[in-house]
Design an enzyme around this catalytic site. Structure first.
Site, PDB file in Angstrom:
ATOM      1  CB  SER A 185      76.669  60.467   2.714  1.00  0.00           C
ATOM      2  OG  SER A 185      75.739  61.364   2.161  1.00  0.00           O
ATOM      3  CG  HIS A 213      78.312  56.529   2.524  1.00  0.00           C
ATOM      4  ND1 HIS A 213      79.425  57.320   2.704  1.00  0.00           N
ATOM      5  CD2 HIS A 213      77.574  57.122   1.558  1.00  0.00           C
ATOM      6  CE1 HIS A 213      79.354  58.368   1.903  1.00  0.00           C
ATOM      7  NE2 HIS A 213      78.233  58.278   1.195  1.00  0.00           N
ATOM      8  CE  LYS A 244      80.395  57.257  -1.314  1.00  0.00           C
ATOM      9  NZ  LYS A 244      81.011  58.528  -1.662  1.00  0.00           N
TER      10      LYS A 244
END
Ligand code: PMP
Length: 400
Positions: A185, A213, A244
């Site tokens: 990240s 992610h 996300k």
């Protein structure tokens, strides 16, 4: 010593860096207009400091699904799935995720943080050994501490270092748990999963990949790094989040192991917290459908990532070597980092400031994150803001 005295040093460090609003830590975003635009104080900004990779937070279908769930199932479940029961929609989401990831079992958690605590902290007990990439997320470290496992860190993205440490374990390597992330990240880089899988084939071990992610971002179907590299069969547990690319909140773990569902009866972060609200589950189910049926979102995300990476590189900034939806820009000291971050807001761009020790090499960095919802014009606006600051901050940013 009084109870709160231990925080004095922290308070001093913070005030030495930041005297006024806006603050890079817990920034107050006064209004959100779209997935990519908001207002911070007097500044209208392009949001490039979110994890809204597919830009689905304002998706009309997701909002409609959430509204319908609110009307039909209420605002919250008011309890945990073990004690108070699951809603049909929790189970439906687990089935849909199972179908997507092609795994027999999926367990949904209330956040991604809790998914890591609930799976890693329960699987890895005091008799277990965890081999952890040094740059893994705090939730993974906390999970290891919670479970009481022996933790061995290997150098970030260094498969040779992992191998060395596994060899030292001898026979014990067979049952060790290896944990890495799909996309990291802070720096936006990817785990060397092919090499890690090759080591696992030779020396044994179980492989857990946190694809927080990378779901929706990598792989022909958006299943993450393991799909992109064709090594999904070697991954024992996929961990992930709804906060996300899926634009909501919650987390999950998916596995093909027959015993995986037993974790529900042993995992305290699953048992002792309230389950996700029906509206959240409804929007995630709809977002997952979009992720599956609208690959053009992923294409747009990568086009935007390449455009931003190219623009910042051309300006001479020290950026990551490869384009990624997360693009770190290395700056100088923490003080310079704060000043740069503030100046960017004044230029109409919001990014995240990362200070050491969270950033590598003692340098502050700003982390730009790209969304499929950014228009090419907005990406140009971000680049233009960095261009304006280039000369003012040339020493801090070491621009050429
Ligand atoms: N894993 C990783 C790799 C993360 O980056 C994050 C959040 N930044 C989490 C887990 C936790 O997810 P959540 O915010 O959904 O709790």
């Amino acid at each position: 010593m009084a109870l709160f005295d231990k925080f004095n040093k922290l308070a001093q460090e913070r005030t030495a860096l930041i005297q006024a609003e806006p603050s890079p830590f817990g920034t107050r975003i006064d209004e959100i207009y779209t997935p990519t635009e908001g207002r911070i104080g007097q500044w209208r900004v392009v949001l490039a400091g979110t994890n809204n990779y597919l830009g689905l937070t304002f998706d009309a279908e997701c909002i409609k699904a959430a509204q319908q769930a609110l009307e039909h199932e209420g605002t919250g479940t008011t309890g945990s799935r073990m004690a108070n029961g699951s809603y049909g929609s929790h189970m439906a989401l687990e089935e849909e995720l199972g179908d997507f990831f092609q795994r027999r079992s999926v367990i949904v958690f209330s956040t991604g943080y809790l998914a890591n605590l609930g799976i890693i902290g329960t699987l890895a007990g005091p008799d277990d050994i965890v081999l952890l990439d040094a740059d893994c997320h705090a939730s993974i470290y906390d999970a290891c501490r919670m479970g009481g496992a022996q933790v061995i860190r290997f150098r970030h993205n260094d498969a040779a270092d992992l191998e060395k440490r596994m060899l030292r374990l001898g026979e014990k390597a067979r049952d060790a748990i290896i944990i890495v992330e799909g996309i990291y990240s802070m720096m936006g880089d990817q785990a060397p999963l092919n090499e890690i899988v090759e080591i696992k084939r030779r020396l044994g071990g179980y492989l857990l990949v946190d694809e927080a992610h990378s779901v929706g971002v990598l792989g022909a179907n958006g299943r993450g790094l393991a799909e992109e590299l064709g090594v999904e069969d070697e991954v024992d547990v996929i961990l992930g989040t709804f906060s996300k690319s899926l634009g909501a909140i919650g987390g999950f773990a998916a596995s093909q192991h027959a015993e995986f569902d037993l974790l529900r009866y042993a995992s305290r972060p699953y048992i002792f917290t309230a389950s996700p609200s029906p509206s959240v589950i409804a929007s995630v189910r709809t977002a997952l459908r979009s992720l599956r049926t609208r690959p053009e979102l992923r294409t747009q995300l990568w086009d935007n990532a390449r455009q931003l990476h190219k623009g910042l590189s051309a300006l001479g900034y020290r950026v990551s070597s490869r384009p990624s939806p997360v693009i770190p820009v290395m700056l100088g000291s923490p003080k310079e980092g704060v000043a740069f971050w503030e100046a960017l807001i004044e230029q109409g761009v919001y990014v995240n400031l990362v200070l050491p020790p969270a950033s590598p090499n003692g340098d502050a960095l700003v982390r730009c994150s790209v969304s499929a919802a950014h228009t090419p014009k907005q990406i140009d606006q971000i680049i233009a803001a960095f261009a304006t600051l280039r000369d003012v901050f040339s020493t801090a940013a070491q621009v050429s």
